[in-house]
Write a protein that holds these residues in place. Structure first.
Motif, short mmCIF file in Angstrom:
data_model
loop_
_atom_site.label_atom_id
_atom_site.label_comp_id
_atom_site.label_asym_id
_atom_site.label_seq_id
_atom_site.Cartn_x
_atom_site.Cartn_y
_atom_site.Cartn_z
N ARG A 145 0.90 -1.08 0.01
CA ARG A 145 0.07 -0.10 0.29
C ARG A 145 0.95 1.26 0.05
N ARG A 146 1.84 1.22 0.98
CA ARG A 146 2.64 2.42 0.87
C ARG A 146 3.51 2.67 -0.33
N LEU A 147 4.01 1.69 -0.84
CA LEU A 147 4.91 1.86 -2.09
C LEU A 147 4.16 2.02 -2.99
N ALA A 148 2.86 1.66 -3.23
CA ALA A 148 1.86 2.13 -4.38
C ALA A 148 1.52 3.37 -4.33
N LEU A 162 -0.87 -9.33 -8.06
CA LEU A 162 -0.83 -10.02 -6.55
C LEU A 162 -2.20 -10.43 -6.26
N SER A 163 -2.64 -10.81 -5.07
CA SER A 163 -3.74 -11.52 -4.60
C SER A 163 -3.72 -11.46 -3.30
N GLY A 164 -5.18 -11.69 -2.77
CA GLY A 164 -5.41 -11.87 -1.12
C GLY A 164 -4.95 -10.59 -0.59
N GLU A 168 -5.25 -6.16 -2.14
CA GLU A 168 -6.16 -5.22 -1.48
C GLU A 168 -5.52 -3.90 -1.07
N ALA A 169 -4.25 -4.31 -0.58
CA ALA A 169 -3.31 -3.23 0.29
C ALA A 169 -2.90 -2.34 -1.04
#
Length: 305
Positions: A145-148, A162-164, A168-169
């Motif tokens: 999440r932070r990197l995106a 990604l998955s799971g 989502e993050a």
């Protein structure tokens, strides 16, 4: 030349045993793990690709030159523990697991160093790909999440496969493009069934959550995509499969290279579909020749839904 950074928290050392025509065994030693496989195809497609990941122990010492040999530049974070590794036996046609060493959890200092390295190198790239961890508890989902979020805020296109909780993050941070398989959507409870309408519905929810564009691969069936608000189906030639593994990573690589090269969404999707389709005819994971993939693009079409 287009440039890219691939974030991978768990590059692997892989050994695959194959049968030669005379029945004797043949060993193949390569770098592996999702991030490495994506980077391999991106490099094959002519993109200057850097791989940010941890490397340590005997496996890490062997792994770095193997990655360099494939035209990928390792952005190495030295760690005091070995990389994950596996040995697979494919002499009977199907993969049989002989041995596995799971990648370790990144310690706090190593995690922070890897994050900062991927962030700063990514700011100078045309695209950043976030590859998933090959094992549990390697990094927390919030890392994605932070990197995106940090990269997207600086107008760097972020592509994720990604998955799971990791998917989502990353999506909550805001990403340019998500590539996800229909099996992952079903396993995560994001899609009600494998009906195309339900898969498009699941893709729309990912868009609402923060993904600008979503591509859903469907094994042997035509991929589906939401390019903005436009829904399309991807029509590709059907070939006899040598190994289905690596096709999704090849597709992600093609999507990322198309993005980095400035192709419009349609053409980036066509490149990704061609790379993924050709990979199914090969035994190597995420491998393929650029010239042949470019020629196969001519036989890939998009159909509006």
């Amino acid at each position: 030349m287009a440039t890219a950074v691939v974030f991978t928290p768990s590059p692997l050392l892989t050994v695959t045993i194959e049968a030669q025509p005379d029945g004797t065994a043949e060993l193949h030693v390569h770098g592996g793990g999702q991030g490495v496989w994506i980077a391999r195809m991106m490099s094959s497609l002519g993109c200057e690709t850097r791989l940010a990941g941890p490397f340590g122990g005997e496996s890490g010492e062997v792994l770095q030159p193997l990655i360099e040999r494939e035209g990928i530049v390792p952005l190495a974070v030295p760690v005091p523990y070995p990389n994950g590794a596996y040995v697979h036996d494919r002499r009977e046609g199907e993969r049989s697991v002989v041995a596995t060493h799971n990648p370790p959890t990144l310690e706090r200092h190593d995690h922070d160093q890897l994050y900062d390295l991927a962030l700063i190198e990514g700011l100078a790239a045309d695209v950043v790909v976030l590859g998933g961890p090959d094992g549990e508890h390697v990094v927390e989902p919030d890392t994605y999440r932070r990197l995106a979020a940090d990269l997207s805020a600086q107008n760097v296109p972020v592509v994720v496969d990604l998955s799971g909780d990791y998917l989502e993050a990353a999506v909550s941070g805001g990403v340019h493009l998500v590539k996800v398989s229909h099996e992952e959507l079903l396993n995560d409870g994001r899609a009600r069934s494998d009906d195309p309408d339900h898969l498009i519905e699941a893709a729309a929810k990912l868009r609402e959550a923060g993904a600008a564009n979503v591509v859903v691969s469907r094994a042997g069936e035509p991929a589906l995509a939401l390019l903005g608000d436009r829904a399309v189906s991807v029509q590709t030639p059907t070939f006899q499969r040598a190994d289905h593994r690596g096709a999704g990573d090849s597709m992600t690589a093609g999507l990322a290279v198309g993005t980095a090269s400035g192709l419009d969404l349609d053409q980036a999707l066509i490149l990704g579909a061609a790379a993924g389709t050709l990979n199914t005819t090969r035994h190597g994971l995420a491998t393929g020749e650029r010239e042949l993939i470019e020629r196969l693009r001519e036989r890939v079409t998009l159909q509006d839904l």
